[in-house]
Design a protein around this motif. Structure first.
Motif, PDB file in Angstrom:
ATOM      1  N   ALA A   1      38.171 -68.964  52.493  1.00 42.74           N
ATOM      2  CA  ALA A   1      37.111 -69.907  53.475  1.00 42.74           C
ATOM      3  C   ALA A   1      36.145 -70.418  52.916  1.00 42.74           C
ATOM      4  N   LEU A   2      35.597 -68.717  52.549  1.00 41.93           N
ATOM      5  CA  LEU A   2      33.963 -69.283  52.162  1.00 41.93           C
ATOM      6  C   LEU A   2      33.474 -70.626  51.024  1.00 41.93           C
TER       7      LEU A   2
ATOM      8  N   ASN B   1      35.572 -73.765  52.163  1.00 40.21           N
ATOM      9  CA  ASN B   1      34.980 -74.005  53.320  1.00 40.21           C
ATOM     10  C   ASN B   1      35.717 -74.630  54.255  1.00 40.21           C
TER      11      ASN B   1
ATOM     12  N   ARG C   1      39.148 -74.309  56.680  1.00 39.54           N
ATOM     13  CA  ARG C   1      39.299 -74.051  58.116  1.00 39.54           C
ATOM     14  C   ARG C   1      40.684 -73.288  58.232  1.00 39.54           C
TER      15      ARG C   1
ATOM     16  N   ARG D   1      33.404 -71.755  63.977  1.00 40.77           N
ATOM     17  CA  ARG D   1      33.521 -71.881  62.574  1.00 40.77           C
ATOM     18  C   ARG D   1      32.030 -70.836  61.840  1.00 40.77           C
ATOM     19  N   ARG D   2      31.240 -70.494  62.555  1.00 44.21           N
ATOM     20  CA  ARG D   2      29.981 -69.967  62.684  1.00 44.21           C
ATOM     21  C   ARG D   2      30.822 -68.489  62.628  1.00 44.21           C
TER      22      ARG D   2
ATOM     23  N   ASP E   1      33.880 -67.952  61.947  1.00 49.95           N
ATOM     24  CA  ASP E   1      34.559 -67.675  60.297  1.00 49.95           C
ATOM     25  C   ASP E   1      33.665 -67.812  59.371  1.00 49.95           C
ATOM     26  N   ARG E   2      32.588 -67.972  59.406  1.00 54.71           N
ATOM     27  CA  ARG E   2      31.735 -67.289  57.852  1.00 54.71           C
ATOM     28  C   ARG E   2      31.128 -65.664  58.075  1.00 54.71           C
TER      29      ARG E   2
END
Lengths: 59, 254
Positions: free
Chosen positions: B81-82, B85, B87, B153-154, B156-157
């Motif tokens: 994911a990182l 990127n 989803r 999304r934030r 997620d990171r």
């Protein structure tokens, strides 16, 4: 049968372990299914155009 | 075979696949759990020293293994994911966290109820038990962080980063019984040494572990379906999902 349930005197430990596992996994399954159902229901309410009717009919 | 696997990296393409997977692995999990419980509680003999208390091993070891494996899989999805990127990778990591937390809690719970009759205590600050407790807290931390951040999304990171930092704990758990002189016993099953247990006991553990794997895959795929719909609704692709459902593909298992 009662001998089986007694687990050689360790009934409390064995059934507390197996019971907790069974309960946790059953609850998780029910919760996840309810979440998926709710998400799809909200999706249908959010899209009030033609596809909704089609989808409702499909179910 | 010419299959474009990248196609499945988008949530829209993955949704029907997740639906089928959840169904199939759910059936496998039920069948394997039935067979595993039959072996664990009926076929396998009573242990000579521990009596029937040892039967806790058939739920304890699979739960403890899954708690560690799920974390590693979650870390893998987090890295993807990182790095890309992606989803869907973040959604998979998100879908695994609650099941991992449950497995860690069950490993600790069943361990306590096994420790009491065999060691005389429900809990000790033993290296393996403590590091497994930290694993549970890591799962809970990831879940709490997810809930604390509004923007998915934030979140997620942030969750991916926390997951990757916490991954250092998994080898500590695994090797804790070798590195420290602990109350917890060494590995029950080794890949290099012939098992010291009866064959039916090993079979019971392996069947129960397979059931736990299938259960985890099924429940994570069902959860990722919900996450996909929750996070992607409003996206145009959902119209195509509705079309898929119309054709009977991706119908949620009854």
């Amino acid at each position: 049968m009662s001998e089986f349930l007694a687990m050689g005197g360790y009934a409390w430990y064995v059934w507390m372990s197996y019971g907790a596992v069974a309960l946790a996994l059953i609850v998780e399954t029910v919760v996840v299914r309810a979440r998926r159902k709710r998400a799809l229901k909200e999706l249908r309410m959010m899209t009030p155009s033609t596809p909704v009717g089609r989808m409702r009919g499909a179910r | 075979m010419l299959i474009n696997w990248y196609r499945f990296s988008s949530p829209v393409s993955f949704y029907p696949l997740a639906s089928i997977g959840a169904h199939v692995f759910g059936i496998f999990a039920a069948l394997l759990a039935g067979a595993g419980l039959f072996v664990a509680l009926y076929v396998a003999p009573t242990d000579a020293t521990q009596g029937d208390a040892y039967r806790i091993i058939y739920v304890h070891v699979p739960a403890a293994w899954m708690a560690m494996f799920i974390y590693l899989v979650m870390a893998g999805w987090s890295a993807a994911a990182l790095g890309f990127n992606a989803r869907l990778s973040a959604m998979m990591a998100q879908a695994l966290a609650p099941t991992g937390a449950i497995m860690a809690a069950l490993a600790l719970w069943t361990g306590a109820f096994w420790g009491r009759p065999t060691w005389g205590t429900y809990w000790a600050w033993d290296a393996r038990m403590t590091s497994t407790l930290i694993l549970l807290f890591l799962y809970l931390g990831v879940l709490a962080l997810r809930n604390a951040i509004e923007d998915p999304r934030r979140a997620d990171r942030a969750c991916a980063l926390l997951t990757l930092v916490g991954a250092v704990n998994v080898p500590i758990i695994y090797f804790s019984v070798q590195w420290w002189n602990t109350l917890h016993q060494g590995s029950s099953i080794s890949f290099t040494v012939a098992p010291k247990m009866a064959a039916t006991m090993v079979a019971g553990i392996l069947i129960m572990t397979a059931a736990a794997w299938c259960y985890t895959i099924a429940v994570a795929l069902a959860r990722v379906q919900a996450i996909i719909v929750e996070r992607e609704r409003g996206a145009t692709w959902l119209e195509s999902l509705i079309d898929l459902r119309q054709r009977g593909i991706g119908r949620s298992p009854a």
